[in-house]
Scaffold this active site. Structure first.
Site, mmCIF file in Angstrom:
data_model
loop_
_atom_site.group_PDB
_atom_site.id
_atom_site.type_symbol
_atom_site.label_atom_id
_atom_site.label_comp_id
_atom_site.label_asym_id
_atom_site.label_seq_id
_atom_site.Cartn_x
_atom_site.Cartn_y
_atom_site.Cartn_z
ATOM 1 N N GLU A 34 0.842 -1.215 0.000
ATOM 2 C CA GLU A 34 0.000 0.000 0.000
ATOM 3 C C GLU A 34 0.871 1.258 0.000
ATOM 4 O O GLU A 34 0.581 2.231 -0.676
ATOM 5 C CB GLU A 34 -0.903 0.010 1.246
ATOM 6 C CG GLU A 34 -2.017 -1.001 1.171
ATOM 7 C CD GLU A 34 -2.704 -1.154 2.515
ATOM 8 O OE1 GLU A 34 -3.821 -0.636 2.650
ATOM 9 O OE2 GLU A 34 -2.118 -1.772 3.423
ATOM 10 N N SER A 81 32.692 20.101 21.067
ATOM 11 C CA SER A 81 32.643 18.694 21.484
ATOM 12 C C SER A 81 32.592 18.657 23.005
ATOM 13 O O SER A 81 32.538 19.701 23.656
ATOM 14 C CB SER A 81 33.817 17.910 20.914
ATOM 15 O OG SER A 81 34.995 18.517 21.300
ATOM 16 N N GLU A 111 21.948 10.838 28.997
ATOM 17 C CA GLU A 111 21.634 10.295 27.665
ATOM 18 C C GLU A 111 22.709 9.304 27.270
ATOM 19 O O GLU A 111 23.791 9.302 27.860
ATOM 20 C CB GLU A 111 21.646 11.440 26.624
ATOM 21 C CG GLU A 111 20.623 12.493 26.880
ATOM 22 C CD GLU A 111 20.872 13.746 26.038
ATOM 23 O OE1 GLU A 111 21.662 13.691 25.080
ATOM 24 O OE2 GLU A 111 20.273 14.778 26.366
ATOM 25 N N LYS A 113 25.625 8.127 24.732
ATOM 26 C CA LYS A 113 26.520 8.779 23.770
ATOM 27 C C LYS A 113 26.578 7.872 22.544
ATOM 28 O O LYS A 113 27.139 6.774 22.581
ATOM 29 C CB LYS A 113 27.900 8.969 24.372
ATOM 30 C CG LYS A 113 28.829 9.777 23.488
ATOM 31 C CD LYS A 113 30.073 10.179 24.248
ATOM 32 C CE LYS A 113 30.884 11.208 23.503
ATOM 33 N NZ LYS A 113 31.390 10.743 22.235
ATOM 34 N N ASP A 115 27.611 6.562 18.962
ATOM 35 C CA ASP A 115 28.900 6.600 18.275
ATOM 36 C C ASP A 115 28.688 6.609 16.763
ATOM 37 O O ASP A 115 28.803 5.590 16.094
ATOM 38 C CB ASP A 115 29.714 5.377 18.705
ATOM 39 C CG ASP A 115 31.169 5.524 18.319
ATOM 40 O OD1 ASP A 115 31.571 6.633 17.928
ATOM 41 O OD2 ASP A 115 31.904 4.528 18.415
ATOM 42 N N TYR A 224 19.845 17.520 20.822
ATOM 43 C CA TYR A 224 20.045 18.879 21.337
ATOM 44 C C TYR A 224 19.384 19.906 20.423
ATOM 45 O O TYR A 224 19.599 19.880 19.210
ATOM 46 C CB TYR A 224 21.548 19.189 21.456
ATOM 47 C CG TYR A 224 21.816 20.412 22.284
ATOM 48 C CD1 TYR A 224 21.312 20.499 23.581
ATOM 49 C CD2 TYR A 224 22.536 21.489 21.787
ATOM 50 C CE1 TYR A 224 21.522 21.633 24.349
ATOM 51 C CE2 TYR A 224 22.761 22.620 22.549
ATOM 52 C CZ TYR A 224 22.245 22.682 23.835
ATOM 53 O OH TYR A 224 22.433 23.787 24.599
ATOM 54 N N LYS A 286 23.979 16.286 30.881
ATOM 55 C CA LYS A 286 23.740 17.690 30.523
ATOM 56 C C LYS A 286 22.898 18.356 31.593
ATOM 57 O O LYS A 286 21.891 17.775 32.030
ATOM 58 C CB LYS A 286 22.971 17.797 29.194
ATOM 59 C CG LYS A 286 23.718 17.265 28.011
ATOM 60 C CD LYS A 286 22.823 17.217 26.773
ATOM 61 C CE LYS A 286 23.557 16.529 25.643
ATOM 62 N NZ LYS A 286 22.675 16.170 24.538
ATOM 63 N N LYS A 310 32.917 7.912 29.230
ATOM 64 C CA LYS A 310 33.153 6.863 28.229
ATOM 65 C C LYS A 310 33.176 5.501 28.903
ATOM 66 O O LYS A 310 33.856 5.318 29.911
ATOM 67 C CB LYS A 310 34.508 7.092 27.556
ATOM 68 C CG LYS A 310 34.556 8.338 26.706
ATOM 69 C CD LYS A 310 33.958 8.078 25.346
ATOM 70 C CE LYS A 310 34.688 8.872 24.334
ATOM 71 N NZ LYS A 310 35.262 8.332 23.247
ATOM 72 N N CYS A 404 54.356 -9.785 -3.752
ATOM 73 C CA CYS A 404 53.368 -10.750 -3.293
ATOM 74 C C CYS A 404 54.061 -11.873 -2.510
ATOM 75 O O CYS A 404 55.033 -12.459 -3.006
ATOM 76 C CB CYS A 404 52.625 -11.327 -4.500
ATOM 77 S SG CYS A 404 51.502 -12.642 -4.033
ATOM 78 N N CYS A 407 53.633 -15.233 -4.785
ATOM 79 C CA CYS A 407 54.188 -15.456 -6.126
ATOM 80 C C CYS A 407 55.313 -14.489 -6.475
ATOM 81 O O CYS A 407 55.935 -14.615 -7.520
ATOM 82 C CB CYS A 407 53.088 -15.375 -7.179
ATOM 83 S SG CYS A 407 52.535 -13.688 -7.478
ATOM 84 N N CYS A 422 47.902 -8.000 -5.726
ATOM 85 C CA CYS A 422 48.873 -8.734 -6.532
ATOM 86 C C CYS A 422 48.261 -8.806 -7.931
ATOM 87 O O CYS A 422 47.165 -9.334 -8.099
ATOM 88 C CB CYS A 422 49.080 -10.136 -5.971
ATOM 89 S SG CYS A 422 49.938 -11.196 -7.148
ATOM 90 N N CYS A 428 49.117 -16.589 -9.674
ATOM 91 C CA CYS A 428 49.391 -16.529 -8.234
ATOM 92 C C CYS A 428 48.551 -17.600 -7.520
ATOM 93 O O CYS A 428 47.320 -17.568 -7.590
ATOM 94 C CB CYS A 428 49.056 -15.125 -7.735
ATOM 95 S SG CYS A 428 49.332 -14.906 -5.988
HETATM 96 S S1 IVH Z 1 25.726 16.806 23.036
HETATM 97 C C1 IVH Z 1 27.736 20.773 23.408
HETATM 98 N N1 IVH Z 1 24.677 14.425 23.271
HETATM 99 O O1 IVH Z 1 29.640 13.265 21.035
HETATM 100 C C2 IVH Z 1 27.100 19.471 23.407
HETATM 101 N N2 IVH Z 1 26.643 14.657 21.955
HETATM 102 O O2 IVH Z 1 32.222 14.667 22.033
HETATM 103 C C3 IVH Z 1 27.188 18.807 22.107
HETATM 104 N N3 IVH Z 1 27.385 12.584 20.881
HETATM 105 O O3 IVH Z 1 30.165 15.730 18.634
HETATM 106 C C4 IVH Z 1 26.990 17.383 22.042
HETATM 107 N N4 IVH Z 1 25.781 11.289 21.669
HETATM 108 O O4 IVH Z 1 28.748 13.727 17.966
HETATM 109 C C5 IVH Z 1 25.673 15.154 22.735
HETATM 110 N N5 IVH Z 1 23.617 12.361 23.533
HETATM 111 C C6 IVH Z 1 24.590 13.097 23.003
HETATM 112 C C7 IVH Z 1 25.574 12.533 22.154
HETATM 113 C C8 IVH Z 1 26.599 13.361 21.661
HETATM 114 C C9 IVH Z 1 26.869 11.334 20.899
HETATM 115 C C10 IVH Z 1 28.616 12.958 20.149
HETATM 116 C C11 IVH Z 1 28.455 14.158 19.268
HETATM 117 C C12 IVH Z 1 29.502 15.142 19.702
HETATM 118 C C13 IVH Z 1 30.444 14.302 20.509
HETATM 119 C C14 IVH Z 1 30.993 15.127 21.613
#
Ligand code: IVH
Length: 667
Positions: A34, A81, A111, A113, A115, A224, A286, A310, A404, A407, A422, A428
């Site tokens: 659909e 960052s 929250e 993080k 990757d 954000y 945050k 981390k 290589c 060979c 190679c 080979c």
């Molecule tokens: S907040 C000023 N929230 O981590 C605050 N960043 O080292 C800006 N990232 O470049 C980032 N999860 O790519 C925020 N829940 C999250 C995140 C997050 C992953 C990454 C983001 C940023 C890097 C900061």
């Protein structure tokens, strides 16, 4: 407003809603069929009325124009960052700094993080107008066309209480399942593997062709919001609003009032994140109030109101004993580290991936170095760093080999590529054996013969190239005397070799092992060039005209058939009786009756075998898929269809058809 515009608007709204249900809520309410019908109707209306073109129409998700380069755009607010922490003490210290800095009550939002690749999205009057990568934090690439293809990112917002203009930042991610599949495909083609989903995602977003981006099925989480008139002072409350407007906001978002609550969140997600479909590498904390965020301010690099914690990657320190080089079927040379055995997350690690020359150089690797090995999301562990403080003065630097190892041929590397090859593909040994292993696989010639048998027959001098398989019967008396062989096992092998002469042309084409010519490409080629002679005579310009054949594949085909040895091999294989043209039957039976339909086959049938049904689907322009998803158009069900499949098909509202109904469709 005229009625065509009304129809277009209504279809766009409906499709946006269904996209949201499917990609953000993971809860589709209509079948894929659909959905596709509505999309088709909208596409036709838009094509007939180009005045109503809108870059944010759901039809544009598939990717439109090819970007040549990305425009550089300055961020309205710099993309900072986060400061990293690795221990609870550091988290406590951060919390304490915030408490002192504010000197009043505050809430903290926890929250995950994610990757992936960070992105800034600009919305004007409820529509996505720009998507910019982080770049250097001050300016980034305008990747709007690519981001438009990501289904969980709304092109048009729901509701009406969003600010006229605002920015929302988040992460674009490649789910593990997509990453694994992509790497599997790349391994099959002996292309460079992506080290992790983040790299794969970044590579995808930089693609010049949004169609490729669309095919990679990226996902997103937003975390954000910035702008002049945001709905609330609370970051958390703003995210909840954003969720109402259609953004994908993680469920793992929690307001906390104490350090204990924060640690509970960390402990919970450190374990639970392993069950998530995307990669995460920590937690972000945050301060909730935007006013309090402003009061705390930022240093030149990091905000003082947020920090990341981390997760510990499991790693071990061990010694690099040597580097060996593996040569694959297409000649790709892969370096592998041989390590002093070391325990890591429950297994003993002896080898680690080194990817390519650039990776070795970046690590500045020396033999006997003490190296850190980590198991990220990747299957094979990797070396992430060298403990240079433990380096002996006499350790020899690792230089990528120039010849290589099998060979001796001089290795070559194409401009801008990371992999050495190679070039001696005809003589080979691992390439010859690798080509034979590929040739006999089930999807290719389906010959009953494993890698050990190939090794044995090759070493005995009975196989020099794949055409020797077809005169193997002449060596029967000698083979029978070899270890592990008997009358019966030899007969099975010879019978399957004989039977392979009936394997259709497109599979023979795939079996040849031309670099970048996988199953799908081989089928496309066979449909356009219905015999091998016409394919061998095709020019580069002609080849790139074929749907889904790009420059890289075209060049590889040209290179393959330019080689005298490969042309001779085709002659030999023709003489042995292999199929090198599409059968008249297939050509005359080719139809478009199932064009655009994705059909899953399940159960057992009376009138045809499953393979025959698969062929019938493809012959009639449809696609056969192995698993049911909301993309499935029909399930062709026989006896004993599995209950799980049945339930899934029913829950997604996918139509189930029996043999007779299917055959009627293609009548
Ligand atoms: S907040 C000023 N929230 O981590 C605050 N960043 O080292 C800006 N990232 O470049 C980032 N999860 O790519 C925020 N829940 C999250 C995140 C997050 C992953 C990454 C983001 C940023 C890097 C900061």
């Amino acid at each position: 407003m005229d009625s065509v515009k009304q129809q277009i608007d209504q279809l766009r709204d409906e499709l946006n809603r269904h996209n949201y249900d499917y990609y953000v809520l993971a809860n589709p309410t209509i079948s894929d069929y659909e959905f596709d019908q509505k999309m088709k109707a909208l596409t036709e209306l838009e094509e007939a009325h180009p005045d109503y073109f809108d870059p944010n129409s759901p039809t544009q998700r598939v990717g439109s124009d090819i970007n040549k380069t990305f425009a550089q755009v300055r961020h309205e607010y710099p993309m900072l960052s986060l400061g990293n922490t690795y221990s609870r003490e550091e988290v406590s210290e951060f919390y304490e700094r915030v408490r002192k800095g504010l000197n009043t009550d505050f809430e903290m939002v926890c929250e995950l993080k994610y990757d992936g690749v960070s992105i800034s999205l600009i919305y004007t009057d409820g529509e996505l107008t720009q998507a910019i990568t982080r770049g250097d934090g001050v300016q980034g690439d305008d990747v709007t066309a690519n981001v438009r293809t990501i289904r969980s990112i709304p092109l048009k917002l729901q509701g009406n209480d969003y600010p006229n203009r605002f920015e929302i930042r988040g992460e674009i991610l490649m789910p593990w399942a997509v990453f694994d599949k992509l790497n599997e495909e790349r391994a099959e083609q002996e292309e460079q593997l992506f080290a992790n989903p983040r790299n794969a995602c970044a590579g995808t977003l930089k693609q010049q062709d949004p169609k490729i981006v669309a095919s990679r099925k990226l996902d997103s989480y937003l975390y954000y919001m910035l702008g002049e008139d945001l709905p609330a002072d609370g970051h958390y409350e703003n995210l909840m609003k954003a969720r109402e407007w259609g953004f994908k906001i993680s469920d793992a978002t929690k307001k906390c009032k104490s350090l204990d609550e924060i640690f509970d969140f960390i402990d919970y997600w450190d374990a639970e994140r392993k069950n998530l479909p995307v990669a995460t590498d920590g937690i972000v904390l945050k301060v909730n109030s935007l006013l309090q965020q402003r009061n705390l301010g930022s240093t030149s690099k990091f905000p003082r109101w947020a920090i990341s914690y981390k997760f510990q990657a499991e790693k071990a320190l061990t010694r690099l004993l040597s580097v060996s080089y593996q040569v694959g079927r297409t000649g790709a040379v892969t370096p592998v580290a041989n390590l002093e055995p070391v325990k890591l997350s429950g297994t003993t690690v002896r080898r680690a991936s080194l990817y390519n020359e650039d990776y070795i150089n970046q690590l500045d690797l020396h033999i006997n170095d003490m190296v850190y090995v980590e198991k990220g999301g990747e299957i094979i562990p990797k070396i992430t760093a060298v403990e240079t403080s433990k380096r002996d003065l006499f350790n020899q630097k690792v230089y990528f080999i120039q010849n290589c190892p099998e060979c001796g041929a001089s290795l070559t590397k194409a401009e801008g590529e990371a992999i050495f090859y190679c070039p001696n593909d005809v003589h080979c040994p691992p390439q010859i054996k690798g080509k034979m292993e590929h040739f006999v696989t089930r999807k290719a010639m389906n010959i009953q013969c494993g890698p050990e048998t190939i090794e044995q027959l090759y070493n005995a001098g009975f196989l020099h190239n794949v055409s020797d398989l077809y005169i193997l019967y002449s060596k029967s008396s000698l083979i029978k005397k070899m270890e592990g062989w008997g009358e019966r096992s030899l007969q099975i092998l010879l019978d399957s070799i004989n039977k392979s002469k009936e394997v259709p042309y497109e599979r023979v084409l795939y079996a040849l092992g031309i670099r970048y010519v996988g199953e799908t490409v081989a089928k496309k080629l066979a449909k356009t060039y219905t015999n091998i002679d016409s394919l061998m005579a095709a020019t580069y310009e002609e080849l790139i005209e074929v749907e889904e054949i790009g420059g890289k594949i075209a060049q590889s085909i040209i290179n393959h058939f330019e080689k005298e040895e490969n042309r001779i091999l085709i002659k030999q294989l023709k003489a042995r009786g292999l199929q090198f043209e599409l059968s008249e039957d297939i050509i005359s039976q080719q139809t478009d009756k199932l064009k655009g339909l994705i059909i899953v086959i399940s159960g057992t049938f009376e009138k045809h075998s499953r393979d025959e049904y698969k062929a019938l689907i493809e012959q009639n322009g449809g696609k056969n898929s192995g698993s049911i998803s909301s993309k499935t158009s029909y399930v062709l069900a026989g006896e004993n269809m599995g209950p799980a499949k049945l339930e899934k098909a029913n829950s997604l509202g996918i139509k189930i058809i029996n043999e007779d109904e299917f055959l009627e469709m293609i009548q």
